[in-house]
Scaffold this motif. Structure first.
Motif, mmCIF file in Angstrom:
data_model
loop_
_atom_site.group_PDB
_atom_site.id
_atom_site.type_symbol
_atom_site.label_atom_id
_atom_site.label_comp_id
_atom_site.label_asym_id
_atom_site.label_seq_id
_atom_site.Cartn_x
_atom_site.Cartn_y
_atom_site.Cartn_z
ATOM 1 N N TYR A 59 -3.110 -18.277 13.789
ATOM 2 C CA TYR A 59 -3.915 -18.333 12.451
ATOM 3 C C TYR A 59 -5.035 -17.570 12.379
ATOM 4 C CZ TYR A 59 -0.770 -22.200 11.749
ATOM 5 O OH TYR A 59 0.418 -22.888 11.329
ATOM 6 N N LEU A 60 -5.004 -16.533 11.530
ATOM 7 C CA LEU A 60 -6.214 -15.540 11.362
ATOM 8 C C LEU A 60 -7.297 -16.156 10.409
ATOM 9 C CD1 LEU A 60 -4.329 -12.123 11.289
ATOM 10 C CD2 LEU A 60 -5.032 -13.410 13.057
ATOM 11 N N ALA B 88 -11.174 -31.943 3.268
ATOM 12 C CA ALA B 88 -9.642 -31.840 3.634
ATOM 13 C C ALA B 88 -9.369 -32.505 4.812
ATOM 14 C CB ALA B 88 -9.146 -30.507 3.471
ATOM 15 N N GLN B 89 -8.538 -33.275 4.643
ATOM 16 C CA GLN B 89 -7.993 -34.181 6.108
ATOM 17 C C GLN B 89 -6.297 -33.867 6.426
ATOM 18 O OE1 GLN B 89 -10.349 -35.932 7.823
ATOM 19 N NE2 GLN B 89 -11.788 -35.547 6.326
ATOM 20 N N GLY B 90 -5.991 -33.864 7.704
ATOM 21 C CA GLY B 90 -4.750 -34.020 8.095
ATOM 22 C C GLY B 90 -4.160 -32.670 8.465
ATOM 23 N N ILE B 91 -4.791 -31.414 8.046
ATOM 24 C CA ILE B 91 -4.127 -30.283 8.561
ATOM 25 C C ILE B 91 -4.664 -29.812 9.743
ATOM 26 C CG2 ILE B 91 -3.674 -28.154 7.879
ATOM 27 C CD1 ILE B 91 -3.052 -28.886 4.989
ATOM 28 N N PRO B 92 -4.362 -29.920 10.798
ATOM 29 C CA PRO B 92 -5.214 -29.646 12.283
ATOM 30 C C PRO B 92 -5.136 -28.232 12.717
ATOM 31 C CG PRO B 92 -3.196 -30.897 12.815
ATOM 32 C CD PRO B 92 -3.342 -30.630 11.255
ATOM 33 N N THR B 93 -5.183 -27.370 11.709
ATOM 34 C CA THR B 93 -4.926 -26.030 12.345
ATOM 35 C C THR B 93 -6.363 -25.334 12.148
ATOM 36 O OG1 THR B 93 -4.702 -25.428 9.780
ATOM 37 C CG2 THR B 93 -2.904 -25.467 11.221
ATOM 38 N N ALA B 94 -6.482 -24.322 13.100
ATOM 39 C CA ALA B 94 -8.055 -23.683 13.071
ATOM 40 C C ALA B 94 -7.638 -22.029 13.313
ATOM 41 C CB ALA B 94 -8.765 -24.145 14.245
ATOM 42 N N ARG C 223 -2.535 -21.175 17.727
ATOM 43 C CA ARG C 223 -1.307 -20.666 18.264
ATOM 44 C C ARG C 223 -0.436 -21.895 18.053
ATOM 45 N NH1 ARG C 223 -1.129 -15.223 21.399
ATOM 46 N NH2 ARG C 223 1.029 -15.402 21.558
ATOM 47 N N LEU C 224 0.953 -21.523 17.113
ATOM 48 C CA LEU C 224 1.785 -22.626 17.021
ATOM 49 C C LEU C 224 3.246 -21.925 17.270
ATOM 50 C CD1 LEU C 224 0.761 -25.043 14.228
ATOM 51 C CD2 LEU C 224 0.625 -25.431 16.665
ATOM 52 N N PRO C 225 4.205 -22.723 17.687
ATOM 53 C CA PRO C 225 5.623 -22.085 17.645
ATOM 54 C C PRO C 225 6.043 -21.596 16.111
ATOM 55 C CG PRO C 225 5.498 -24.296 18.711
ATOM 56 C CD PRO C 225 4.262 -24.076 18.367
ATOM 57 N N ALA C 226 6.438 -20.385 16.286
ATOM 58 C CA ALA C 226 6.694 -20.016 14.709
ATOM 59 C C ALA C 226 7.844 -20.564 14.134
ATOM 60 C CB ALA C 226 7.184 -18.483 14.816
ATOM 61 N N HIS C 227 8.959 -20.978 15.042
ATOM 62 C CA HIS C 227 9.948 -21.546 14.335
ATOM 63 C C HIS C 227 9.551 -23.070 13.686
ATOM 64 C CE1 HIS C 227 9.997 -23.524 18.276
ATOM 65 N NE2 HIS C 227 10.701 -24.359 17.615
ATOM 66 N N ASP D 123 8.248 -25.370 5.148
ATOM 67 C CA ASP D 123 8.066 -26.318 6.326
ATOM 68 C C ASP D 123 7.761 -27.758 5.980
ATOM 69 O OD1 ASP D 123 6.664 -27.989 8.418
ATOM 70 O OD2 ASP D 123 5.137 -26.729 8.339
ATOM 71 N N ARG D 124 8.475 -28.406 5.997
ATOM 72 C CA ARG D 124 8.401 -29.824 5.544
ATOM 73 C C ARG D 124 8.571 -30.803 6.687
ATOM 74 N NH1 ARG D 124 7.996 -32.119 0.743
ATOM 75 N NH2 ARG D 124 8.654 -34.008 0.290
ATOM 76 N N ASP D 125 7.347 -31.305 7.195
ATOM 77 C CA ASP D 125 7.080 -32.248 8.534
ATOM 78 C C ASP D 125 7.618 -31.621 9.642
ATOM 79 O OD1 ASP D 125 6.153 -34.320 6.322
ATOM 80 O OD2 ASP D 125 8.279 -34.652 6.184
ATOM 81 N N GLU D 126 7.516 -30.351 9.795
ATOM 82 C CA GLU D 126 7.997 -29.776 10.856
ATOM 83 C C GLU D 126 7.261 -29.349 12.009
ATOM 84 O OE1 GLU D 126 11.030 -26.386 10.104
ATOM 85 O OE2 GLU D 126 11.173 -27.348 8.162
ATOM 86 N N ALA D 127 5.777 -29.139 11.759
ATOM 87 C CA ALA D 127 4.812 -28.993 12.425
ATOM 88 C C ALA D 127 3.776 -30.227 12.632
ATOM 89 C CB ALA D 127 4.216 -27.688 11.965
ATOM 90 N N VAL D 128 3.660 -30.713 11.466
ATOM 91 C CA VAL D 128 2.939 -31.947 11.578
ATOM 92 C C VAL D 128 3.546 -33.118 10.713
ATOM 93 C CG1 VAL D 128 0.392 -33.008 11.086
ATOM 94 C CG2 VAL D 128 0.751 -30.534 11.907
#
Length: 268
Positions: free
Chosen positions: A122-123, A131-137, A141-145, A199-204
């Protein structure tokens, strides 16, 4: 010949490879949640003996990579200066004005990501302060798939470089994550056909995103996504604005062949 021998003799001794690995083990201990760490915490997190961490810290402090502050040690500003010299930092600078316009329009979280190996990095992340609930920063790094941005990028990677599709089993982040390589290959074919990824519920759990690759020529240098709660629908109403953002960003990047050359090299 004599001058060559003299210069080689006068060259400083090489740093042992093991020291470099240990230095990065120490640096990797820092995170957004742990910006200041004590010597003991660094030893525990890095898995290195406290005496080794003490010696490595002395070297890193001399280089400006680490600074000593009240309560322990922190990452040094020199690391920020070095990171700002990367091609990805240049990509981010070009992209931010376009991402800001997209964020103002859709009102949801906007990401800019690049592909490294089988992970997305994530750049940039633009979001509302509450905003709540999106734990990216930034830097995560996350698995691309497992992500929309990742699938948008994997779909445009050369087939001979796509180790994710050839893996025996893929990492699972949620019950809806794709774990079968054959299923992923079919999904990536659909991404290429649609020109966008979902992506629908696949990462979080409870979170969805739509994403498109940023193409310069036929090569994807990055991907942009809109993230939102799955309860708010599928995001089709934002596809047009996302497409316009991608088009304007791609056009801006084509005007920077110097930057593109370095970004293409980093993908090789």
């Amino acid at each position: 010949m004599i001058e060559h021998q003299r210069s080689a003799a006068e060259a400083p001794p090489a740093i042992p490879t093991s020291v470099l690995w240990k230095a990065f083990d120490v640096l990797d201990a820092f995170s957004r949640q742990h910006r200041v760490l004590t010597l003991s915490e660094l030893a525990r997190t890095s898995g290195l003996p406290k005496s080794t961490v003490h010696r490595v810290l002395a070297m890193l402090r001399e280089l400006g990579a680490v600074e000593q502050v009240d309560g322990g040690f922190r990452m040094g500003l020199r690391m920020l200066t070095m990171a700002a010299s990367s091609p990805e930092a240049g990509l981010r600078e070009v992209a931010v004005p376009h991402l800001l316009e997209l964020h103002r329009t859709v009102g949801h979280t906007v990401h800019l990501c690049a592909l490294r190996g089988d992970d997305v990095v994530y750049l940039e992340k633009l979001h509302e302060s509450d905003a709540q609930g999106i734990p990216t920063a930034v830097g995560m790094r996350l698995p691309a798939h497992c992500t929309g941005v990742g699938k948008a990028l994997l779909a445009h990677r050369p087939a001979d470089a796509d180790a994710a599709v050839q893996a025996p089993l893929l990492r699972r982040l949620t019950p809806r994550s794709i774990t079968e390589p054959r299923t992923l290959a079919l999904e990536l074919a659909q991404v290429r056909q649609r020109g966008m990824a979902i992506d629908r519920d696949e990462a979080v759990p409870g979170l969805s995103c739509i994403a498109r690759p940023v193409l310069v020529g036929s090569r994807a240098v990055a991907a942009v996504s809109i993230g939102f709660p799955s309860s708010e629908g599928r995001g089709e109403e934002w596809l047009g604005q996302l497409g316009r953002t991608i088009s304007s960003l791609s056009a801006a990047l084509r005007k920077r062949p110097d930057l593109m050359e370095y970004l293409f090299r980093s993908q090789a």
